[in-house]
Write a protein that holds these residues in place. Sequence first.
Motif, short mmCIF file in Angstrom:
data_model
loop_
_atom_site.label_atom_id
_atom_site.label_comp_id
_atom_site.label_asym_id
_atom_site.label_seq_id
_atom_site.Cartn_x
_atom_site.Cartn_y
_atom_site.Cartn_z
N ILE A 186 0.83 -1.20 0.00
CA ILE A 186 0.00 0.00 0.00
C ILE A 186 0.87 1.26 0.00
O ILE A 186 1.49 1.61 1.01
CB ILE A 186 -0.99 -0.05 1.18
N LYS A 232 9.62 -0.63 1.35
CA LYS A 232 10.62 -0.59 0.25
C LYS A 232 10.95 -2.00 -0.24
O LYS A 232 10.87 -2.27 -1.44
CB LYS A 232 11.90 0.14 0.72
N SER A 233 11.30 -2.88 0.69
CA SER A 233 11.65 -4.25 0.27
C SER A 233 10.42 -4.97 -0.26
O SER A 233 10.50 -5.70 -1.26
CB SER A 233 12.21 -5.05 1.45
N SER A 234 9.27 -4.75 0.37
CA SER A 234 8.04 -5.43 -0.08
C SER A 234 7.69 -5.01 -1.50
O SER A 234 7.30 -5.84 -2.32
CB SER A 234 6.87 -5.09 0.83
N ASN A 332 17.20 4.30 4.14
CA ASN A 332 16.36 5.05 5.09
C ASN A 332 16.88 6.48 5.22
O ASN A 332 16.25 7.31 5.83
CB ASN A 332 16.39 4.40 6.47
N1 LIG Z 1 3.31 0.08 2.32
C1 LIG Z 1 3.12 -1.13 2.81
N2 LIG Z 1 2.09 -1.88 2.39
C2 LIG Z 1 1.88 -3.11 2.88
N3 LIG Z 1 2.67 -3.68 3.81
C3 LIG Z 1 3.71 -2.98 4.26
C4 LIG Z 1 3.98 -1.66 3.78
N4 LIG Z 1 5.08 -1.21 4.40
C5 LIG Z 1 5.47 -2.18 5.21
N5 LIG Z 1 4.67 -3.24 5.14
C6 LIG Z 1 4.80 -4.50 5.89
O1 LIG Z 1 5.76 -4.28 6.92
C7 LIG Z 1 6.80 -5.23 6.90
C8 LIG Z 1 8.15 -4.55 6.65
O2 LIG Z 1 8.13 -3.96 5.38
P1 LIG Z 1 9.41 -3.73 4.47
O3 LIG Z 1 10.52 -4.62 4.92
O4 LIG Z 1 9.00 -3.81 3.06
O5 LIG Z 1 9.79 -2.25 4.86
P2 LIG Z 1 11.11 -1.45 4.48
O6 LIG Z 1 10.69 -0.07 4.14
O7 LIG Z 1 11.89 -2.19 3.48
O8 LIG Z 1 11.84 -1.46 5.89
P3 LIG Z 1 13.41 -1.24 6.19
O9 LIG Z 1 13.76 0.12 5.70
O10 LIG Z 1 13.47 -1.36 7.68
O11 LIG Z 1 14.12 -2.33 5.47
C9 LIG Z 1 6.44 -6.23 5.85
O12 LIG Z 1 5.87 -7.34 6.49
C10 LIG Z 1 5.40 -5.55 4.98
O13 LIG Z 1 4.42 -6.48 4.59
#
Ligand SMILES: Nc1ncnc2c1ncn2[C@@H]1O[C@H](COP(=O)(O)OP(=O)(O)OP(=O)(O)O)[C@@H](O)[C@H]1O
Length: 443
Positions: A186, A232-234, A332
């Motif tokens: 999302i 971001k990773s998702s 980040n």
């Molecule tokens: N925008 C989003 N929509 C749906 N789920 C999300 C979203 N952001 C985070 N999540 C959920 O939160 C968890 C962590 O997300 P993710 O690893 O993608 O975040 P990130 O931004 O890559 O974090 P980091 O910077 O700490 O690596 C996952 O389980 C993901 O499903």
Amino acid sequence: MASLGDPSHAHNQSFPFDQLPVLDLFFPGLAPATSAAWSLLTGSPSTYGQALCIGGSLLLFGKYALKCIEKLLETYFSSTIEVPYTDEAYDMLISWIDLKPSAEPGSHAEKKSLHYSPCNGRSCFWHKHPYISCFGRNPVVLRELLNECRRYYLESVGNKTCVFEHQGDRWKASKSMAKREMSTVIINKKLKEMLLGDVAEFLDPKTRTWYSRRGLPYQRGYLLHGPPGTGKSSLCLSMAGHFDLDVYVLTMSNLNDHSLKSLFAELPQHCIVLLEDVDAIAVHRKAGGSVDESQNARQNGPADTKVSLSTLLNVLDGLASSAGRLLIMTTNHIGRLDPALIRPGRVDMKLELHLANEDMTNQLFYFVYNTPPKIKERVVEDCELLHLAQEFVAKVPKLEFSPAKVLSFLLANKHSPRHGIANVAAWMEKLQEERTKLTRITS
Ligand SMILES: Nc1ncnc2c1ncn2[C@@H]1O[C@H](COP(=O)(O)OP(=O)(O)OP(=O)(O)O)[C@@H](O)[C@H]1O
């Protein structure tokens, strides 16, 4: 006294058999064997000694002859295909062996399931009906087997996204995950559409031809930045699923210059290269703009344990030489990145992912509680969903919590949205406490 040269004495020099029973006491069976060996040495072999001698020689030469024959057969009458541990074909072979009925681990498969893999050396197994070995100069059977392994493998990962991670300077398949629908990540709708459109256009074969006609490097780089837990990773993983690409993840903090170069050299065509936390390379520049190596060394540690900016820039530029790879960097802290790393050409699109606003909180609520029409069992009736979502959104302050935090709270209350809504205040209080504690520790 008899002299040594006395022939009559030679006779008396025979083995001291009178001692044999004593020897036999300690080493049963030794006496007959030594007596046979003794009689052989002294030139009067008994039948027993002769047999022992012939048997020993046969054993010795037989073993040697067998080895020679084996080598001969191996060299001139068999085919061998080497499947190195680091090759993806190895994973295919493993998954094929794992799928064989003989490898079924039984009824407790779910818990501590067993996995089978070929070991070094010789293994025999059934392939279709005949018992195959690699005997014969025709490698077709082996090729057929590897093709079958490949087919099995592709079938098993058909609806999955394969993620590769690095072990030292080698890639290793770390997991294959069910493809994540783009709708489950999302983020701002327009941002998502723009990103998907850009990637689709880039991967279009016509675009490739367009680039090559103009002699332009066929590459595209994206930077996803924003606070932790914003997806971001998702987003990267669901994009990989959407475009049916494998993801090769590089974690900067676990790399050095040498391993980075080797890993880039081994990347396949058509994949996503995910460079996570690129800010791990903090680069300091002097007043004139040149890189301050001494300051970098102080912050990043010895050069052989970290990636230098110059090496990273070189490998990123080299990426252009092999077509069809998407580079996605995440951070980040965009402010910590060196301008050279994110200049156009290396990063063509920067996307900022935000903390949850009202719309995202609303979508996250729907994501958790909305049940597809086919499923009868539902936590909330459709008519109530809109009202409950509005109530929840009104209680959660906008742009304060990451989507990861909101999602985690909703999942903790997945069976009762009303209970969740009632607990929002307590949840926020707890988060605030945690934040204060963390600030106290870090300051
Ligand atoms: N925008 C989003 N929509 C749906 N789920 C999300 C979203 N952001 C985070 N999540 C959920 O939160 C968890 C962590 O997300 P993710 O690893 O993608 O975040 P990130 O931004 O890559 O974090 P980091 O910077 O700490 O690596 C996952 O389980 C993901 O499903």
